[in-house]
Design a protein around this motif. Sequence first.
Motif, PDB file in Angstrom:
ATOM      1  N   VAL B 883       0.837  -1.202   0.000  1.00 27.53           N
ATOM      2  CA  VAL B 883       0.000   0.000   0.000  1.00 27.53           C
ATOM      3  C   VAL B 883       0.876   1.258   0.000  1.00 27.53           C
ATOM      4  CG1 VAL B 883      -1.915  -1.145   1.143  1.00 27.53           C
ATOM      5  CG2 VAL B 883      -0.224   0.075   2.514  1.00 27.53           C
ATOM      6  N   VAL B 884       0.247   2.382  -0.386  1.00 29.35           N
ATOM      7  CA  VAL B 884       0.974   3.653  -0.472  1.00 29.35           C
ATOM      8  C   VAL B 884       1.344   4.123   0.932  1.00 29.35           C
ATOM      9  CG1 VAL B 884       0.839   6.041  -1.272  1.00 29.35           C
ATOM     10  CG2 VAL B 884      -0.339   4.230  -2.538  1.00 29.35           C
ATOM     11  N   ILE B 885       2.588   4.574   1.085  1.00 32.99           N
ATOM     12  CA  ILE B 885       3.067   5.012   2.397  1.00 32.99           C
ATOM     13  C   ILE B 885       2.544   6.424   2.675  1.00 32.99           C
ATOM     14  CG2 ILE B 885       5.129   5.408   3.791  1.00 32.99           C
ATOM     15  CD1 ILE B 885       4.738   2.495   2.803  1.00 32.99           C
ATOM     16  N   PRO B 886       1.827   6.650   3.779  1.00 37.31           N
ATOM     17  CA  PRO B 886       1.353   8.001   4.077  1.00 37.31           C
ATOM     18  C   PRO B 886       2.507   8.931   4.467  1.00 37.31           C
ATOM     19  CG  PRO B 886       0.780   6.503   5.862  1.00 37.31           C
ATOM     20  CD  PRO B 886       1.423   5.678   4.806  1.00 37.31           C
ATOM     21  N   GLU B 887       2.262  10.217   4.402  1.00 33.99           N
ATOM     22  CA  GLU B 887       3.289  11.195   4.767  1.00 33.99           C
ATOM     23  C   GLU B 887       3.392  11.298   6.288  1.00 33.99           C
ATOM     24  OE1 GLU B 887       0.535  11.827   3.047  1.00 33.99           O
ATOM     25  OE2 GLU B 887       1.060  12.526   1.038  1.00 33.99           O
ATOM     26  N   ASP B 888       4.540  11.806   6.779  1.00 33.85           N
ATOM     27  CA  ASP B 888       4.676  12.097   8.209  1.00 33.85           C
ATOM     28  C   ASP B 888       3.614  13.126   8.597  1.00 33.85           C
ATOM     29  OD1 ASP B 888       6.903  10.508   8.329  1.00 33.85           O
ATOM     30  OD2 ASP B 888       8.343  12.155   8.453  1.00 33.85           O
ATOM     31  N   GLY B 889       3.019  12.946   9.760  1.00 37.95           N
ATOM     32  CA  GLY B 889       2.143  13.992  10.293  1.00 37.95           C
ATOM     33  C   GLY B 889       0.683  13.889   9.907  1.00 37.95           C
ATOM     34  N   VAL B 890       0.277  12.881   9.144  1.00 38.91           N
ATOM     35  CA  VAL B 890      -1.132  12.798   8.731  1.00 38.91           C
ATOM     36  C   VAL B 890      -1.990  12.178   9.854  1.00 38.91           C
ATOM     37  CG1 VAL B 890      -0.612  12.717   6.272  1.00 38.91           C
ATOM     38  CG2 VAL B 890      -0.786  10.584   7.560  1.00 38.91           C
ATOM     39  N   ALA B 891      -3.307  12.284   9.674  1.00 42.16           N
ATOM     40  CA  ALA B 891      -4.222  11.953  10.763  1.00 42.16           C
ATOM     41  C   ALA B 891      -4.701  10.501  10.719  1.00 42.16           C
ATOM     42  CB  ALA B 891      -5.423  12.877  10.716  1.00 42.16           C
ATOM     43  N   VAL B 892      -5.074  10.023  11.888  1.00 43.38           N
ATOM     44  CA  VAL B 892      -5.782   8.739  12.010  1.00 43.38           C
ATOM     45  C   VAL B 892      -7.265   9.081  12.096  1.00 43.38           C
ATOM     46  CG1 VAL B 892      -6.180   6.725  13.480  1.00 43.38           C
ATOM     47  CG2 VAL B 892      -3.858   7.632  13.185  1.00 43.38           C
ATOM     48  N   ILE B 893      -8.065   8.443  11.248  1.00 49.42           N
ATOM     49  CA  ILE B 893      -9.483   8.779  11.161  1.00 49.42           C
ATOM     50  C   ILE B 893     -10.321   7.657  11.752  1.00 49.42           C
ATOM     51  CG2 ILE B 893     -11.383   9.322   9.567  1.00 49.42           C
ATOM     52  CD1 ILE B 893      -9.285  11.477   9.551  1.00 49.42           C
ATOM     53  N   GLU B 894     -11.250   8.044  12.632  1.00 43.54           N
ATOM     54  CA  GLU B 894     -12.158   7.059  13.210  1.00 43.54           C
ATOM     55  C   GLU B 894     -13.555   7.668  13.175  1.00 43.54           C
ATOM     56  OE1 GLU B 894     -11.556   4.050  14.313  1.00 43.54           O
ATOM     57  OE2 GLU B 894     -13.322   3.585  15.525  1.00 43.54           O
ATOM     58  N   GLN B 895     -14.455   7.044  12.459  1.00 43.48           N
ATOM     59  CA  GLN B 895     -15.827   7.538  12.298  1.00 43.48           C
ATOM     60  C   GLN B 895     -15.842   9.009  11.859  1.00 43.48           C
ATOM     61  OE1 GLN B 895     -17.555   6.546  16.070  1.00 43.48           O
ATOM     62  NE2 GLN B 895     -18.060   4.476  15.412  1.00 43.48           N
ATOM     63  N   GLY B 896     -14.996   9.291  10.868  1.00 43.48           N
ATOM     64  CA  GLY B 896     -14.985  10.631  10.277  1.00 43.48           C
ATOM     65  C   GLY B 896     -14.246  11.677  11.081  1.00 43.48           C
ATOM     66  N   LYS B 897     -13.698  11.308  12.235  1.00 44.68           N
ATOM     67  CA  LYS B 897     -12.990  12.294  13.055  1.00 44.68           C
ATOM     68  C   LYS B 897     -11.521  11.934  13.150  1.00 44.68           C
ATOM     69  CE  LYS B 897     -16.608  13.988  16.104  1.00 44.68           C
ATOM     70  NZ  LYS B 897     -17.270  13.743  17.373  1.00 44.68           N
ATOM     71  N   ASN B 935      -4.113   9.902   4.148  1.00 45.48           N
ATOM     72  CA  ASN B 935      -2.940  10.644   3.702  1.00 45.48           C
ATOM     73  C   ASN B 935      -3.344  12.023   3.172  1.00 45.48           C
ATOM     74  OD1 ASN B 935      -3.728  10.516   1.028  1.00 45.48           O
ATOM     75  ND2 ASN B 935      -2.148   9.056   0.402  1.00 45.48           N
ATOM     76  N   ARG B 936      -2.358  12.810   2.746  1.00 41.11           N
ATOM     77  CA  ARG B 936      -2.617  14.216   2.391  1.00 41.11           C
ATOM     78  C   ARG B 936      -3.552  14.348   1.197  1.00 41.11           C
ATOM     79  NH1 ARG B 936       3.133  17.000   2.675  1.00 41.11           N
ATOM     80  NH2 ARG B 936       3.503  16.330   4.801  1.00 41.11           N
ATOM     81  N   LYS B 937      -3.604  13.328   0.374  1.00 44.76           N
ATOM     82  CA  LYS B 937      -4.504  13.398  -0.776  1.00 44.76           C
ATOM     83  C   LYS B 937      -5.908  12.939  -0.401  1.00 44.76           C
ATOM     84  CE  LYS B 937      -1.098  12.987  -4.439  1.00 44.76           C
ATOM     85  NZ  LYS B 937      -0.040  11.985  -4.607  1.00 44.76           N
ATOM     86  N   GLY B 938      -6.108  12.529   0.852  1.00 41.08           N
ATOM     87  CA  GLY B 938      -7.431  12.088   1.285  1.00 41.08           C
ATOM     88  C   GLY B 938      -7.666  10.597   1.086  1.00 41.08           C
ATOM     89  N   VAL B 939      -6.578   9.858   0.707  1.00 36.96           N
ATOM     90  CA  VAL B 939      -6.739   8.419   0.491  1.00 36.96           C
ATOM     91  C   VAL B 939      -6.519   7.685   1.808  1.00 36.96           C
ATOM     92  CG1 VAL B 939      -5.866   6.421  -0.781  1.00 36.96           C
ATOM     93  CG2 VAL B 939      -5.905   8.689  -1.868  1.00 36.96           C
ATOM     94  N   ASP B 940      -7.416   6.752   2.138  1.00 33.09           N
ATOM     95  CA  ASP B 940      -7.316   6.010   3.389  1.00 33.09           C
ATOM     96  C   ASP B 940      -6.476   4.750   3.222  1.00 33.09           C
ATOM     97  OD1 ASP B 940      -8.816   7.907   4.520  1.00 33.09           O
ATOM     98  OD2 ASP B 940     -10.667   6.741   4.658  1.00 33.09           O
ATOM     99  N   THR B 941      -5.705   4.426   4.272  1.00 32.90           N
ATOM    100  CA  THR B 941      -4.865   3.232   4.285  1.00 32.90           C
ATOM    101  C   THR B 941      -5.108   2.518   5.609  1.00 32.90           C
ATOM    102  OG1 THR B 941      -3.200   4.484   3.106  1.00 32.90           O
ATOM    103  CG2 THR B 941      -2.487   2.418   4.073  1.00 32.90           C
ATOM    104  N   ASN B 942      -5.191   1.203   5.596  1.00 37.23           N
ATOM    105  CA  ASN B 942      -5.352   0.458   6.828  1.00 37.23           C
ATOM    106  C   ASN B 942      -3.997   0.127   7.432  1.00 37.23           C
ATOM    107  OD1 ASN B 942      -8.135   0.310   7.155  1.00 37.23           O
ATOM    108  ND2 ASN B 942      -8.228  -1.202   5.483  1.00 37.23           N
TER     109      ASN B 942
END
Lengths: 95, 960
Positions: B883-897, B935-942
């Motif tokens: 999978v694509v490696i996210p950038e440093d500093g991006v958020a963990v999303i849980e139920q949209g938050k 990630n910064r482009k808005g793509v989710d990764t597990n």
Amino acid sequence: MSFQLSCPNCGKRAVGEFAFRSEVLERPSQDDDFRKWAEYVYLRRNHRGKQLEWWYHRGGCQSWFLVERDTVNNTDHCSFWYKDLQQVLATEKEG
Amino acid sequence: MARRIQAHRYLTLPERGREISFKYNGKTLTGYETDTIASALMAEEVKITSRSFKYHRPRGQFDAEGHGPEVLVTVDDEPNLWADLIPLRDGMEVKSQNTWPSPEFDIAAVNQVTVPMLPNGFYYKMFHKPKWVWPLAEAQIRKVAGLGKIDIKGRHNKRRYEKRYRFPDVCVIGGGPAGLGAALAALEEGKQVLLIENRAELGGHSLFDLSPVSGSPVSELNGQPAYQAVQTLIEELADSPNLEVMVNTTVFALYEDNLVAAQCGSDMFKIRAESVVLCPGATDRLLVFENNDLPGVISARAVERSIARHGVLPDEDAVVVTTHDGGYHTAMMLHGAGAKVMAVVDSRTGNTPGHFENQAREAGIEIHKGHTVHRARGGRFVTGMDVGSPTGSDTTRSFNCDLLVLAVGFKPTLNLLSMGRKTPVWNIERGILQVNELPEHIYSAGEVHGNASFGRLLEEGSTAGKAAAQGAANPATSRTAEEIIAALPADIECGGKNHFICKCMDVTRNEAQASIGEGYDQVESLKRYTSMGMGPCQGKSCHEAIARLAAIDTGLSPEEAMPTTMRPPFMPTTFGILAGRAPHLGPIRRTAMHHAHIDRNVKFLDAGQWKRPEYYTTPEEEVKHVRTKIGMIDVSTLGKIELSGPDALDFLHFLLPGKFRKLAVGKTRYSMMIAEDGILFEDGTLSHVSEGRYYLSTTTGNQDAIMSMMMWWLTVEPRDVQVKNLSGANAAINVTGSGTREFLQPLTDVDLSNEAFPYMACREGSIAGVPVVMFRIGFTGELGYEIHYPAEYGESLWNHLLEEGKSQDVKPFGVETQRILRLEKGHLIPGTDTDALSNPYEAGVGFTIKDDKPDFLGKAFLKDFKDRGIKNRLVPYVLDKGVVIPEDGVAVIEQGKAVGRVTSSRTSPTLEQGIGLVWLPDGMAKTNQRFTIRNRKGVDTNAIVIDHASYDPHGERLKS
């Protein structure tokens, strides 16, 4: 800020050579209430007028000293060593 | 027709110097080396020098002071320079601005016709609804309104900007008669003097003053015409060894404690003077009447300077509008140059004729008393004018002139005296704005306190200069009745339009009046609403007119209608000047092995002031090399502090959260550093090298902060401790990889066997005769030895190890490689994986804290953190393969938050999958918990939380 400070070692230098720490604060003891510790760490008086401050001659002799500075006009400083603090305070009381 | 004159009836013209050629809008023109760009353009009959900001009205030279926006040009690709201040140079390429295709024929000038008046707030009111229109409209508006274009590839960008310093006793600003007097007096007092002039030559306005000198303190000057007397003075100064003169230098700011900031070319001077004497002089007042912005409307001193200094007559048929004898002086200057002076229009009646009024009468010049200008006529430049009574009521006469000269008194250049600190006051008696009170050790003299003769200005300067040298009080100034130029009669109210107050922003008196009608009836709010005084001249041309007219139109008294605050910079200053050459002018620190790294084609990384190797080949290749063979990294930038003395251990117990009484000689321990607020800000190792001698290593970035903190505590609570900062004195190399022991053993006298030198131990010894301290620590997760040794052997030992290691394939690796290696081990880096809110328990390093000590840094807050319990945790994770490696500093999303944050994220070359460290809520930070990273482009990764390090989870490789 472009004023000059006197280092007790090196004399008058541009303020950019120095680092400011804070106004002089008394560190609570470990027996004190946590509230007192929180105030010590986070609250400052930001006094308008003369206050005692800690300064460090970062770009020079690397010593710590005290400055009595007028925060209104940044002039009229008086610098001295911490070990002379009690003596200075006593003299001020007399004066 | 403008023309060069060969002789003048009333004065000797200066030498013109060599003829030179330059380019103006692509055309080759000629001038002389004593010219400014503006005087050369004037001689070449360039009447229209620019188009105005909003209406694209034609504009020409006005005051030759470097104040007005009319003469802003681009020189050799550098935009927004004042043509009337810059000396002409051979081959210069000058371009006009805000015009297309040329100042003479400008397409956007239709603005004058299609939108006869763009009222204040026009664009905003017009385009603010619907909301999306504004960005589109703004882009179009910006194209036609504006100044020069920045050319990022321009030649001027290759220029080197320097900061320079001066420490004179007395700094005199302004080289006119008062400034010269001040410099002379301070020199006589034996002081070191720095004299600064913003033009190419000293002398100020006296260079074109025909008046005979009287009352000069230098008696031999009396009787000479001022323009000659001033040269005598300048020659006298030339030999003074204690004087430095800087010309073409503009003081743009004056700060606390007499810090004078000046610009000369691409150098910025920071001048710290015991005393500063301000002699900035005064410039011609702006008179507001119909079409007062047409080319051909020109200030008296611009005409005088142009004739007397450059031998250029601006035009043939002139009318001088005046309120004092100075207007007749200008008339004589024109007359002597062969111009046709059609009339002097003097608003006064019944005055005693002055020196030059009498001369003008004798010369037969027509004089109209009790008259003033009502309007200028003409399309692209002045072709005539109407005059009438000063009340504006009846126009009585017209002239077909091409030059309309304004000699209506002077406005002091107060900027440096005010500089946001001292407010000017209206001096009713002298009819000027004035700054009287100045901070200590700042003095002022000269025309800035009102018009006076050469002798009197010299004397005033001399008095101020003496006071400055002696540190005495600022002397008071006085003006005689003859010297005082009455404030203007009410500005002309004779209808019509295009009465320009602010030529930079194209604001007319009608607009100002309309804005006052809308309720903006204080000078400050009027300025903000109309944008008067907010253009390139920053009010230097118009601040007085704004205050004067606002008083009339609002009904305020002149005392109440004060001009707006004058702040630095006095002249626009480029970022290059302010920034200087290197970033922050900070030193660049290089390790002792720097050149060895360059030889291996290293890519460097800036770590604070340090240059560190980022990698040599690729981080992936280097990681694999360390994991399978042997690598070495230059870690000389680590902080290295040695503590010894009877109280050393006691001091360490106070500074660090751990307990070290059981740390035996030859042992090393990992430690956090906690600030008084309980936040972990640093980690490192503490080693007990020899009895009572401790060696603390810190990260690169925090070494100075830690040193200063130690010094502070030793100041407040003195202890018998010696603290030695060895950060620069010692170089350091970490040699790591499973074969390291076999590689190093033959090179050192230290027994490297696992029994003699176990994990987390330190030993002293030597390698190749170099004294070393070795620490067996494992940031990379492999067997490793960190070798510290004197920096003078830095490069030779580095090269020696690489040479000896050739057969075992020992290769260097960089900081980026090390970051991946430690991330595979799940080690945090303070400041990267933690921030100013990270508590050590949550970061998972609570094991370093022994809070049963009586007192140590951060104890009170750590107790509080413990009581509050754990809310978040820093844990390692892995991604699914591929999978694509996210950038440093991006958020963990849980139920949209957003509930957590990734602090470090890399591909592990060893595991061939994404790994990292993440802050998660305590409930989620459990082994095998799945979570989503966006990630910064808005793509989710597990991702999935793991228990220990992803590589060698139980540290077997490290300890074997």
